[in-house]
Write a protein that holds these residues in place. Sequence first.
Motif, PDB file in Angstrom:
ATOM      1  N   LEU A  86       0.839  -1.272  -0.021  1.00 58.28           N
ATOM      2  CA  LEU A  86      -0.144  -0.202   0.063  1.00 58.28           C
ATOM      3  C   LEU A  86       1.015   1.111  -0.068  1.00 58.28           C
ATOM      4  CD1 LEU A  86      -2.933   1.048   0.236  1.00 58.28           C
ATOM      5  CD2 LEU A  86      -2.823   0.954   2.693  1.00 58.28           C
ATOM      6  N   VAL A  94       2.404   4.210   5.503  1.00 57.54           N
ATOM      7  CA  VAL A  94       1.149   3.470   5.921  1.00 57.54           C
ATOM      8  C   VAL A  94       1.200   3.172   7.411  1.00 57.54           C
ATOM      9  CG1 VAL A  94      -0.363   1.463   5.356  1.00 57.54           C
ATOM     10  CG2 VAL A  94       0.855   2.838   3.352  1.00 57.54           C
ATOM     11  N   TYR A 174     -15.017   5.207   6.995  1.00 61.30           N
ATOM     12  CA  TYR A 174     -13.629   5.872   6.777  1.00 61.30           C
ATOM     13  C   TYR A 174     -13.507   7.122   7.313  1.00 61.30           C
ATOM     14  CZ  TYR A 174     -14.693   8.727   2.688  1.00 61.30           C
ATOM     15  OH  TYR A 174     -15.370   9.716   2.062  1.00 61.30           O
ATOM     16  N   LEU A 222      -7.150   1.051   0.266  1.00 62.98           N
ATOM     17  CA  LEU A 222      -7.208   0.884   1.715  1.00 62.98           C
ATOM     18  C   LEU A 222      -8.205  -0.020   2.299  1.00 62.98           C
ATOM     19  CD1 LEU A 222      -5.689   3.880   1.300  1.00 62.98           C
ATOM     20  CD2 LEU A 222      -6.468   3.998   3.837  1.00 62.98           C
TER      21      LEU A 222
END
Length: 236
Positions: A86, A94, A174, A222
């Motif tokens: 990621l 991250v 989120y 994500l």
Amino acid sequence: MRSMQRVVAILESVARAVTPTTPVRVAEETALSLSTVSRIMRELAVEEMLDRSADGRYVLGTRVFNLVASGKGDRVAAVNQVLLELRDLTGETVSLHVRRGDQRVCVASATSKHQLRRVIPIGDAVNLVGTVPGDVLMSQASAAERDALVSAALSGRARTTQLSRMQFAAEQGYTAYSVSSLGLTGIAVPVSVAGETHAALTVSGPDSRFSAELAESWLEDLQAAAKRLEPLMESD
């Protein structure tokens, strides 16, 4: 109780505490004298086995998290691999965070390769309030618990804004925004275990390069990474 038994008892007491704890509470729980507990906790803080806040409360320290991480072998390697992939996709740092009382604690991190970058060491602990992983970690908390936590740190318009951000995280799954005072932007999604939020997966970086709009463009990435992390998480 021998010296090593005292140290173990104190560390276990701190680990069990829902919020940052005090020598008084640890002394009561372990049946050790307050002077002994205070001395050992100060020594453990020097060795980074405990972290001590300005108001004299303690949480598990950076060194404990590093030791735990180093002993989990393949599972940690698998978690780190997800974070690294990621990181390479987004170009930004991250990190994976869990809740410890009123703090969010970093348990894994993959740092951006950019010269100007966010660095979040394993074991880094800050107040939940005002952080994107904190919003996600509080997303399943009751309105009363959120209000109490935020009201202890903020007031007025800042309090209202923070409560709105936590509510958004609860409803949308989120959160993503920039904090101009810190020069940072972040986005976080939950990592669930048995339907409950166990951790927050976060991408963050300097707002000069990383806007909230760009952060939201990586939401699906994500969420996919969080799905990969779910079977690697362990219940507390």
